[in-house]
Every structure is written in C-alpha cells, then in structure tokens.
Write an enzyme that holds these catalytic residues in place. Sequence first.
Site, PDB file in Angstrom:
ATOM      1  CD  GLU A 231     -14.032 -22.263  -0.566  1.00 30.79           C
ATOM      2  OE1 GLU A 231     -14.683 -21.766   0.839  1.00 30.79           O
ATOM      3  OE2 GLU A 231     -13.424 -23.125  -0.713  1.00 30.79           O
TER       4      GLU A 231
ATOM      5  CE  LYS B 225     -14.005 -27.031   3.578  1.00 34.60           C
ATOM      6  NZ  LYS B 225     -14.086 -25.491   3.754  1.00 34.60           N
TER       7      LYS B 225
END
Length: 214
Positions: A43, A132
């Site tokens: 990421e 998340k």
Amino acid sequence: MFRADIVNRIEATGVMAIVRTETIERGIEIAEGCLEGGVDVLEISYTLPNAGEVIKALNESIGDKVLIGAGTVLDGETARLAILAGAKFIIAPNFSKEVAKVTNRYQIPYAPGCSTVTEMVEALEAGASFIKAFPISNFYGPSLVSVIKTPIPQMPILASGGITLDNLAQWISEGVDSVGIGGLLTKGSKLQISENAKKIREIIDNTRKNKVVK
C-alpha cells in the site's frame, strides 16, 4: 485483473506493507525486499505527494509480481488519480461514499477505515471489499476481530495499527483477513526488510495451517 482476483490475492497473502517513501528508488528497494520475503502486497500512502509516481514506477519495474495499491485516499479525486496511476486497490482511514462510487465504477477493491459496526455495515452496503478497523485495532487488539465477526461473520476485516511479530499469530487466529504493517516491512536495508517479511510470512502460514487443522 478482476476485482475478485485482487481481493483473493489480498486475502491469500494476509499482509500488506504500508509504504511511505520520498523516492521511487527507495520504494523499489522496499518492494523487492518484501517480495523476497514472501510479501507481495504493498500500500503506497498518499500522505506524500509522490505516491502516484511511486505506484506507476513499481508497476513498470516489478509488474504483477507485486500487487500495488494506494493508501490514505480521502476523496474521490485522489482515488481516481491513484487508479489511473495503476493502483489495484484503495485503502483509507475514513469512509467516503464518493470514494466508494469511484472504486465501484473502476471495479477496484476499497477498504475504508471504520470505527463502529454501523459504519462498517454502511460501508459494506456501499460496496467496500474490506473494512479497515482503524483506529480501533490499536485500542482493542486481536479480540476485536472475533467480536465483530461473531454477529457478522461475512465482514471482511483488514487490521491496521498495533500489529507486531508478537501478536500477529493471535490476529490471524481470531480470523482477520489481512493486516497492514509499516515499520517492519519498510525500515532498514532490503535484507532486513526481507528477513522481517519472511518471519511474517512464516507466522501467517503456520497459524493458518494450524487453524485449519483444528
């Protein structure tokens, strides 16, 4: 690459490196170290203005060997720019219906940060591929996963914050779908990153294997 394939790859790897780097060269070094250690999902955080350039460079230099996504994507404009740069998934510390709309349009997995079950369910209804658990994973720890998944077993959870080599096995045992790890996978030399990635890979694989046996 279809969205389902990307989601499956994220789940199979079980961990993503959270990368913040000021140079493309360092980004490539981190990616190569992670890959050598068995971590193939990265990421690239948009906390730095060069994130799009790093994403594009990694796709060009390493290609499909590493799955590159964008992190800290707060709005639809940034999401579209990240996708055009080659991001294969979008991660955020917040939930945005605008970002959900953009990622659905491009069929890119979206993992918004949520702190309450109500917000998590709303994000799923908007098309999120993962939730998340942020910033609550820092406060509640691994038990958070089973607490959420007991009433909502279909909730796909990405934990970010508070994951260490000492508690990683517990996170996996509790049923987390993937974890985001920063320092262990981004600091030090390429060799150090590779060694940490190998330790993380071994913990995830062994814990999952033992969990299946049970």
